[in-house]
Write a protein that holds these residues in place. Structure first.
Motif, mmCIF file in Angstrom:
data_model
loop_
_atom_site.group_PDB
_atom_site.id
_atom_site.type_symbol
_atom_site.label_atom_id
_atom_site.label_comp_id
_atom_site.label_asym_id
_atom_site.label_seq_id
_atom_site.Cartn_x
_atom_site.Cartn_y
_atom_site.Cartn_z
ATOM 1 N N TYR A 1 -12.197 -10.209 -4.347
ATOM 2 C CA TYR A 1 -13.569 -9.847 -4.705
ATOM 3 C C TYR A 1 -14.512 -10.031 -3.516
ATOM 4 C CZ TYR A 1 -17.972 -9.524 -7.211
ATOM 5 O OH TYR A 1 -19.237 -9.159 -7.618
ATOM 6 N N ALA A 2 -14.341 -11.110 -2.767
ATOM 7 C CA ALA A 2 -15.177 -11.313 -1.577
ATOM 8 C C ALA A 2 -14.992 -10.172 -0.588
ATOM 9 C CB ALA A 2 -14.843 -12.654 -0.917
ATOM 10 N N ALA A 3 -13.757 -9.721 -0.410
ATOM 11 C CA ALA A 3 -13.503 -8.600 0.497
ATOM 12 C C ALA A 3 -14.136 -7.323 -0.028
ATOM 13 C CB ALA A 3 -11.994 -8.414 0.663
ATOM 14 N N HIS A 4 -14.046 -7.108 -1.333
ATOM 15 C CA HIS A 4 -14.640 -5.904 -1.940
ATOM 16 C C HIS A 4 -16.150 -5.887 -1.772
ATOM 17 C CE1 HIS A 4 -15.561 -2.790 -4.853
ATOM 18 N NE2 HIS A 4 -16.298 -3.650 -5.526
ATOM 19 N N VAL A 5 -16.797 -7.002 -2.070
ATOM 20 C CA VAL A 5 -18.254 -7.060 -1.964
ATOM 21 C C VAL A 5 -18.686 -6.960 -0.507
ATOM 22 C CG1 VAL A 5 -20.299 -8.475 -2.440
ATOM 23 C CG2 VAL A 5 -18.472 -8.328 -4.130
ATOM 24 N N SER A 6 -17.926 -7.564 0.391
ATOM 25 C CA SER A 6 -18.244 -7.452 1.815
ATOM 26 C C SER A 6 -18.235 -5.998 2.263
ATOM 27 C CB SER A 6 -17.230 -8.250 2.643
ATOM 28 O OG SER A 6 -17.313 -9.623 2.358
ATOM 29 N N GLN A 7 -17.250 -5.255 1.802
ATOM 30 C CA GLN A 7 -17.158 -3.840 2.161
ATOM 31 C C GLN A 7 -18.292 -3.040 1.536
ATOM 32 O OE1 GLN A 7 -13.726 -1.776 0.567
ATOM 33 N NE2 GLN A 7 -13.686 -0.350 2.290
ATOM 34 N N LEU A 8 -18.583 -3.311 0.269
ATOM 35 C CA LEU A 8 -19.616 -2.553 -0.446
ATOM 36 C C LEU A 8 -20.993 -2.767 0.165
ATOM 37 C CD1 LEU A 8 -20.477 -0.796 -2.874
ATOM 38 C CD2 LEU A 8 -20.634 -2.903 -4.215
ATOM 39 N N TYR A 9 -21.315 -4.011 0.522
ATOM 40 C CA TYR A 9 -22.654 -4.337 1.007
ATOM 41 C C TYR A 9 -22.722 -4.384 2.530
ATOM 42 C CZ TYR A 9 -23.896 -5.398 -3.792
ATOM 43 O OH TYR A 9 -24.143 -5.305 -5.148
ATOM 44 N N LYS A 10 -21.600 -4.059 3.196
ATOM 45 C CA LYS A 10 -21.552 -4.099 4.663
ATOM 46 C C LYS A 10 -22.008 -5.466 5.167
ATOM 47 C CE LYS A 10 -20.557 0.356 4.714
ATOM 48 N NZ LYS A 10 -20.465 0.617 3.272
ATOM 49 N N ALA A 11 -21.472 -6.507 4.525
ATOM 50 C CA ALA A 11 -21.855 -7.885 4.830
ATOM 51 C C ALA A 11 -20.594 -8.723 4.957
ATOM 52 C CB ALA A 11 -22.767 -8.436 3.744
ATOM 53 N N LYS A 12 -20.747 -9.951 5.424
ATOM 54 C CA LYS A 12 -19.601 -10.856 5.565
ATOM 55 C C LYS A 12 -19.722 -11.945 4.513
ATOM 56 C CE LYS A 12 -15.818 -12.529 7.226
ATOM 57 N NZ LYS A 12 -15.482 -13.248 5.976
ATOM 58 N N LEU A 13 -18.882 -11.850 3.485
ATOM 59 C CA LEU A 13 -18.866 -12.843 2.421
ATOM 60 C C LEU A 13 -17.488 -13.465 2.342
ATOM 61 C CD1 LEU A 13 -20.861 -10.645 -0.067
ATOM 62 C CD2 LEU A 13 -21.692 -12.743 0.982
ATOM 63 N N ASP A 14 -17.460 -14.717 1.915
ATOM 64 C CA ASP A 14 -16.227 -15.495 1.941
ATOM 65 C C ASP A 14 -15.820 -15.876 0.518
ATOM 66 O OD1 ASP A 14 -14.922 -18.484 2.227
ATOM 67 O OD2 ASP A 14 -14.427 -17.169 3.906
ATOM 68 N N ALA A 15 -14.520 -16.068 0.313
ATOM 69 C CA ALA A 15 -14.015 -16.445 -1.006
ATOM 70 C C ALA A 15 -14.651 -17.736 -1.511
ATOM 71 C CB ALA A 15 -12.497 -16.599 -0.958
ATOM 72 N N ALA A 16 -15.035 -18.633 -0.617
ATOM 73 C CA ALA A 16 -15.660 -19.891 -1.024
ATOM 74 C C ALA A 16 -17.037 -19.673 -1.645
ATOM 75 C CB ALA A 16 -15.776 -20.837 0.168
ATOM 76 N N GLN A 17 -17.581 -18.475 -1.474
ATOM 77 C CA GLN A 17 -18.884 -18.143 -2.061
ATOM 78 C C GLN A 17 -18.749 -17.431 -3.405
ATOM 79 O OE1 GLN A 17 -19.874 -15.971 1.555
ATOM 80 N NE2 GLN A 17 -21.572 -17.387 1.951
ATOM 81 N N VAL A 18 -17.551 -17.422 -3.975
ATOM 82 C CA VAL A 18 -17.272 -16.718 -5.237
ATOM 83 C C VAL A 18 -16.888 -17.712 -6.323
ATOM 84 C CG1 VAL A 18 -15.780 -15.045 -6.395
ATOM 85 C CG2 VAL A 18 -16.517 -14.632 -4.028
ATOM 86 N N GLN A 19 -17.502 -17.577 -7.469
ATOM 87 C CA GLN A 19 -17.113 -18.298 -8.690
ATOM 88 C C GLN A 19 -16.754 -17.261 -9.745
ATOM 89 O OE1 GLN A 19 -17.233 -21.851 -9.965
ATOM 90 N NE2 GLN A 19 -16.086 -20.720 -11.518
ATOM 91 N N ILE A 20 -15.574 -17.375 -10.324
ATOM 92 C CA ILE A 20 -15.162 -16.476 -11.394
ATOM 93 C C ILE A 20 -15.524 -17.109 -12.738
ATOM 94 C CG2 ILE A 20 -13.236 -15.246 -12.437
ATOM 95 C CD1 ILE A 20 -13.991 -14.320 -9.584
ATOM 96 N N THR A 21 -16.069 -16.304 -13.637
ATOM 97 C CA THR A 21 -16.530 -16.793 -14.936
ATOM 98 C C THR A 21 -15.933 -15.957 -16.061
ATOM 99 O OG1 THR A 21 -18.476 -15.335 -14.918
ATOM 100 C CG2 THR A 21 -18.732 -17.530 -13.930
ATOM 101 N N ALA A 22 -16.095 -16.444 -17.268
ATOM 102 C CA ALA A 22 -15.628 -15.707 -18.448
ATOM 103 C C ALA A 22 -16.745 -14.762 -18.900
ATOM 104 C CB ALA A 22 -15.242 -16.663 -19.572
ATOM 105 N N GLY A 23 -16.939 -13.699 -18.147
ATOM 106 C CA GLY A 23 -17.979 -12.721 -18.446
ATOM 107 C C GLY A 23 -19.272 -13.012 -17.718
ATOM 108 N N CYS A 24 -20.152 -12.008 -17.695
ATOM 109 C CA CYS A 24 -21.402 -12.163 -16.939
ATOM 110 C C CYS A 24 -22.443 -12.967 -17.701
ATOM 111 C CB CYS A 24 -21.966 -10.791 -16.558
ATOM 112 S SG CYS A 24 -23.166 -10.885 -15.217
ATOM 113 N N ASN A 25 -22.391 -12.999 -19.030
ATOM 114 C CA ASN A 25 -23.304 -13.887 -19.758
ATOM 115 C C ASN A 25 -23.041 -15.336 -19.364
ATOM 116 O OD1 ASN A 25 -24.836 -12.032 -21.142
ATOM 117 N ND2 ASN A 25 -23.607 -12.091 -23.003
#
Length: 394
Positions: A83-107
């Motif tokens: 997901y970090a790689a996907h978002v980095s590509q989408l936003y043309k930014a450098k994001l790291d897996a340590a900046q990602v928290q997976i949750t049980a839905g967006c609510n």
């Protein structure tokens, strides 16, 4: 007999209305079918099935002993990295897996993020119209709510200059949804940059819920450039849902992007809410993000086709007006002056077999509107709306 009074339900919770989706669907039980099958424009769900490969990935993961146990609180490393790689590509930014928290839905992503930033008695600002689950989550947490007006004459896009007037030092968080639920309004990169700068100057966190970003019409356009800001870690939290893009709302999977230090705080909350998001869909999505890119883009084009069909249909409905249309939603002004939106929505369901959500459910001053969630119905069905609505009388 005891002299003690019976224990009470939490009054903060009992003061809340019942969930709106079941309530509006209940109105349709009185529809006699005279005009044809029900047209359900109430809930934001994809009207097409998951990809066969997604189902295969899910089935394999669900039957694996490896994913029957607890997993890492922050999420499976494979998904966080993908997901970090996907978002980095989408936003043309450098994001790291340590900046990602997976949750049980967006609510859950929203409530975990808010709990990390604000406590009982603090103030959070939402847009008006608002997403009702955000409002009720704040109420249950004892967090005060203030509203930022989004006006019909602006297509429900916030005016940064008006935000400057209402955002004050006591507001800890501004939480926005773009593309917006309920209005469908899309906030441009320029508007979001101005909002970010206003929040930064005020010392306010910006929570940006981008659940519907995969249904922006231009797949190549960067939704915003906020991850280019040198200090975004100090002011921005982004939320996302895998439910709509991958057609798995029942699997409950969302994501948060924030500073690594903020993720550490959110992990404390997640450990108490759920320990970890379900592992099988995490494993499946980790495999599916890249291979299913073109399939998701096909769905993006299909939703845009349905959006255009809805614009055309509403243009044929005398007195009705689509103020904003985008991603999954349209916020539509009904023609019945002085009639409450719930009365219009109820009669539309019972008489015409069209299920919508009253505008009043989305905040103050929205009685003239209904929300149409059109992703659940195909373009051919949408063309039936003008004839159906013609039967509605007050």
């Amino acid at each position: 007999m005891s002299d003690n009074a019976a224990p009470r339900i939490n009054p903060v919770v009992s003061a809340l209305s019942l969930p709106p989706i079941p309530a509006v669907k209940a109105w349709a039980q009185a529809y006699d079918g005279a005009l044809g099958p029900l047209i359900d424009l109430s809930q934001a769900v994809p009207g097409y099935p998951p990809h066969d490969e997604m189902l295969r990935f899910s089935g394999e993961a669900a039957s694996s002993k490896a994913f029957a146990n607890y997993g890492p609180i922050e999420g499976l490393p494979a998904l966080r990295e993908a997901y970090a790689a996907h978002v980095s590509q989408l936003y043309k930014a450098k994001l790291d897996a340590a900046q990602v928290q997976i949750t049980a839905g967006c609510n859950q992503a929203f409530i975990a993020a808010v709990m990390a930033l604000a406590g009982a008695g603090d103030t959070v600002m939402l847009s008006n119209p608002l997403y009702f689950n955000h409002e009720t989550s704040l109420a249950m947490l004892g967090i005060k709510l203030e509203l930022m007006p989004c006006r019909a004459q602006n297509g429900f896009v916030p005016d940064p200059q008006e935000l400057k007037q209402v955002l004050h030092a006591g507001i800890k968080v501004l939480a926005l949804v773009t593309p917006n639920n309920p209005t469908g309004a899309v906030y441009s990169p320029d508007v979001l940059k101005q909002i970010y700068e206003i929040c930064r100057a005020n010392g306010t966190w910006l929570i940006l819920d981008e659940t519907y970003r995969d249904f922006l019409e231009d797949a190549d356009a960067v939704p915003h450039h906020l991850f280019d800001e040198a200090d975004w870690n100090d002011y921005l939290i982004q939320l996302y849902s895998f439910s709509k893009s991958f057609c798995i709302p029942g699997h409950r999977l969302g994501a948060i992007i924030a500073a690594e230090a903020v993720i550490s705080e959110i992990a404390k909350i997640m450990d108490n809410l759920q320990i970890c998001a379900p592992l099988p869909p995490q494993a499946a999505i980790a495999q599916a993000i890249e291979p299913l890119t073109e399939w998701r883009n096909e769905n993006r084009r299909e939703i845009a086709h349905r959006a255009q069909a809805l614009r055309s249909a509403i243009a044929q409905m005398e007195g009705w007006e689509a103020i904003s249309v985008g991603a999954y939603f349209a916020f539509v002004r009904h023609p019945f002056k002085g009639v409450e939106s719930a009365a219009v929505s109820e009669k539309l369901a019972k008489t015409c077999g069209i299920i919508t959500i009253p505008g009043a459910y989305f905040g103050e001053g929205q009685q003239d509107f209904l929300r149409f969630a059109f992703a659940n119905v195909n373009a051919e069905t949408i063309t039936m709306l003008p004839e159906r609505v013609a039967a509605l009388q007050f």
